[in-house]
Design a protein around this motif. Structure first.
Motif, short mmCIF file in Angstrom:
data_model
loop_
_atom_site.label_atom_id
_atom_site.label_comp_id
_atom_site.label_asym_id
_atom_site.label_seq_id
_atom_site.Cartn_x
_atom_site.Cartn_y
_atom_site.Cartn_z
N ALA A 20 34.92 17.41 20.02
CA ALA A 20 34.17 16.37 20.73
C ALA A 20 32.95 16.95 21.43
N MET A 21 33.04 18.17 21.93
CA MET A 21 31.98 18.74 22.76
C MET A 21 31.02 19.66 22.02
N ALA A 102 25.10 12.97 30.62
CA ALA A 102 25.52 11.64 30.15
C ALA A 102 26.19 11.74 28.78
N ALA A 103 25.64 12.56 27.90
CA ALA A 103 26.24 12.75 26.57
C ALA A 103 27.60 13.43 26.68
N GLY A 104 27.71 14.42 27.57
CA GLY A 104 28.98 15.11 27.77
C GLY A 104 30.05 14.20 28.33
N GLN A 105 29.67 13.38 29.31
CA GLN A 105 30.63 12.45 29.90
C GLN A 105 31.05 11.39 28.89
N ALA A 106 30.12 10.93 28.06
CA ALA A 106 30.46 9.95 27.03
C ALA A 106 31.44 10.56 26.02
N GLN A 108 33.54 12.98 26.64
CA GLN A 108 34.83 13.08 27.32
C GLN A 108 35.56 11.74 27.33
N ARG A 109 34.85 10.67 27.67
CA ARG A 109 35.48 9.34 27.70
C ARG A 109 36.04 8.97 26.34
N SER A 113 39.95 8.47 25.55
CA SER A 113 40.29 7.15 25.04
C SER A 113 41.09 7.25 23.75
N ARG A 114 40.66 8.16 22.90
CA ARG A 114 41.33 8.32 21.61
C ARG A 114 42.70 8.97 21.73
#
Length: 145
Positions: A20-21, A102-106, A108-109, A113-114
């Motif tokens: 993800a990151m 913002a991209a990193g937090q998105a 993470q979310r 979520s998944r």
């Protein structure tokens, strides 16, 4: 739970989080440590020193120090002393870091979520409680070493 299963769960979580990151690191031309520090500082405003990052995230001092230096060079953060305290250097996120954060937090979310998909709010509270207890136990073990 047998040790192999536990290790497998931890390894899988880490692998999926990396997936993800890591694309963000490539996209923004930063190291993973730099991204982790930026997102950590944004997510944890009360923890704004290198020492906080080392203690909470269990990163090595040298890696954190090197990453902070690179982030300063890139104008993503700055160091400052708080008035009346010349002992602790506090880290301040700069406007240039906002898009990356913002991209990193998105990411993470989306990751959380998944992996928690299908769990009820009650299940999530139990998971949080269990992880908090495990974390507490592990921190006690670290102090014994």
């Amino acid at each position: 739970m047998i040790p192999a299963e536990f290790h497998n769960h931890i390894s899988l979580i880490k692998k999926l989080y990396d997936q993800a990151m890591d694309p963000l690191c490539e996209q923004y031309q930063i190291t993973r440590m730099e991204l982790d520090i930026l997102v950590f500082l944004a997510n944890n405003p009360g923890y704004d020193t290198a020492r906080d990052i080392v203690e909470v995230r269990q990163f090595t001092k040298s890696h954190v120090s090197s990453a902070i230096h690179l982030l300063e060079e890139k104008k993503y953060l700055s160091r400052a002393y708080h008035e009346g305290n010349q002992k602790s250097i506090h880290l301040k996120l700069l406007p240039a870091s906002e898009e990356i954060i913002a991209a990193g937090q998105a990411a993470q979310r989306q990751f959380f979520s998944r992996i928690f998909d299908g769990l009820s709010p009650e299940d999530l509270k139990r998971v949080e409680s269990v992880f908090c207890k495990i974390n507490s136990n592990m921190r006690l073990l670290l102090k014994e070493v």
